[in-house]
Write an enzyme that holds these catalytic residues in place. Structure first.
Site, short mmCIF file in Angstrom:
data_model
loop_
_atom_site.label_atom_id
_atom_site.label_comp_id
_atom_site.label_asym_id
_atom_site.label_seq_id
_atom_site.Cartn_x
_atom_site.Cartn_y
_atom_site.Cartn_z
N GLU A 105 -2.53 -3.59 23.30
CA GLU A 105 -1.93 -2.30 23.67
C GLU A 105 -2.79 -1.61 24.71
O GLU A 105 -4.01 -1.75 24.67
CB GLU A 105 -1.81 -1.42 22.41
N GLY A 122 0.84 -1.21 0.00
CA GLY A 122 0.00 0.00 0.00
C GLY A 122 0.86 1.24 0.00
O GLY A 122 2.06 1.21 -0.31
N ARG A 123 0.23 2.36 0.38
CA ARG A 123 0.94 3.65 0.34
C ARG A 123 2.16 3.64 1.26
O ARG A 123 3.22 4.13 0.90
CB ARG A 123 0.01 4.76 0.82
N ILE A 124 1.99 3.08 2.48
CA ILE A 124 3.10 3.13 3.45
C ILE A 124 4.24 2.22 2.98
O ILE A 124 5.42 2.60 3.03
CB ILE A 124 2.60 2.75 4.86
N ARG A 130 0.00 -3.65 12.49
CA ARG A 130 -0.85 -3.95 13.64
C ARG A 130 -0.25 -5.15 14.37
O ARG A 130 0.22 -6.11 13.74
CB ARG A 130 -2.27 -4.32 13.20
N HIS A 172 3.32 2.53 19.66
CA HIS A 172 2.37 2.80 18.56
C HIS A 172 2.40 4.29 18.17
O HIS A 172 1.41 4.99 18.30
CB HIS A 172 0.95 2.37 18.93
C1 GLV Z 1 -2.50 3.99 13.10
O1 GLV Z 1 -2.08 2.96 13.53
C2 GLV Z 1 -3.41 4.11 12.01
O2 GLV Z 1 -3.98 3.10 11.57
O3 GLV Z 1 -3.61 5.24 11.54
#
Ligand code: GLV
Length: 323
Positions: free
Chosen positions: A267, A156-158, A238, A286
């Site tokens: 978390e 994806g984008r990340i 995640r 996170h």
């Molecule tokens: C952070 O974990 C998000 O999903 O934006």
């Protein structure tokens, strides 16, 4: 009459201003502690819009308690906290905040890669404990990032932004995803691999997948066992994508050699979490999207989505087909 909305946390000022200008705002007025379940259920009852964080569970029980609800605007790109089919079935629009956090999260993935590879946190702890003796040739040696191979799991984008950053590091690039992405290959030069091939081949493995039934528990002892003994594993996606107890055992055994972890099965974690006892694990709470500018943009985009739907306009970034 302005529509009623419930926010599960006080948001940065630009988002609060936008919401107050268009809606009657009720909120769980604590920026740090999540709204307890009862407060969320109470707030949702009678609300036309809900602005949620990833810690708020939106499920059938909540939707049944909120018959007037039209939109759930999640201030996160991930939306595994929301039962999207249950929302669709009731005509409730769900939105998330893609795009605005891409670069900030990719920066953190790189911070974890570099910190784990070069033992940054371990080095600081050594000094703090008074353990820095005379310089010696193999003191605190880590692994090189420059010239290594990088495999991103999730295209994806990340994932793409993590790969783009590698161009200054002369890295061999690989990726794995459910489907191959010719655009990603054209943009980054990364080559597609099956997950097993990528794990065997790449020294740096970075997870940027969404949490879904298919990705839950994807990484465990078998996958860590396939990795190289000089591998560095990074998760900015995640926590439940990784079987955490198996990661702890694998790190203890030295394969992967090191890890950088931003997300956890449950978390928040406390100081007694077993990953924190491992010198070869860098753990952060996170904070993938946690820059002032990005968190402000995320809150504003969530607010814009909510206001748009309540004004009868299409949402900017819906997670599902609506209408
Ligand atoms: C952070 O974990 C998000 O999903 O934006």
């Amino acid at each position: 009459m302005a529509p009623k909305i419930f926010l599960t946390r006080r948001l940065p000022e630009p988002a609060m201003r936008l919401l107050s200008a268009h809606c009657e705002v009720d909120l769980w007025d604590d920026a740090e502690r999540p709204a307890p379940r009862e407060a969320l259920l109470r707030g949702a009852a009678g609300a036309a819009g809900l602005l949620t964080l990833l810690t708020d569970r939106v499920d059938a029980e909540l939707l049944d308690a909120a018959p007037d609800l039209k939109v759930v605007a999640n201030m996160a790109v991930g939306y595994d906290n929301i039962d999207v089919p249950a929302c669709s079935a009731r005509g409730v629009v769900v939105t998330n905040t893609p795009g605005v956090l891409t670069e900030t999260t990719a920066d953190l993935a790189w911070a974890l890669m570099l910190a784990a590879a070069r033992r940054i946190v371990e080095g600081q702890k050594l000094i703090e404990a008074g353990g820095w003796g005379p310089w010696h040739p193999m003191q605190m040696v880590g692994v090189d990032v420059y010239g290594a191979s990088l495999g991103v799991v999730g295209a994806g984008r990340i994932g793409a932004a993590v790969l783009r950053r590698a161009s200054g590091f002369g890295m061999e690039l690989r990726y794995h995803n459910r489907n191959a992405s010719p655009e990603l290959e054209a943009a980054t030069g990364a080559l597609y691999r099956s997950l097993d091939e990528l794990l065997v081949e790449c020294q740096f493995v970075v997870v940027t997948l969404p949490l879904t039934p298919e990705t839950r528990g994807l990484f465990g002892a078998r996958e860590f066992g396939l990795m190289r003994d000089d591998a560095v594993f990074v998760n900015v996606a995640r926590g439940p994508i990784v079987r955490e107890a198996e990661l702890v055992e694998s790190l203890r055994a030295g394969r992967p050699r090191a890890a950088g972890i931003d997300v956890f099965e449950r978390e928040p974690i406390g100081p007694d979490h077993p990953l924190l006892a491992l010198p070869n694990c860098v753990a952060v709470p996170h904070i993938g999207s946690a820059s002032v500018a990005t968190r402000t943009r995320m809150a504003t985009l969530a607010a814009e989505n909510l206001v748009a739907v309540l004004a009868g306009r299409p949402p900017l970034t819906p997670v599902h087909a609506v209408g």
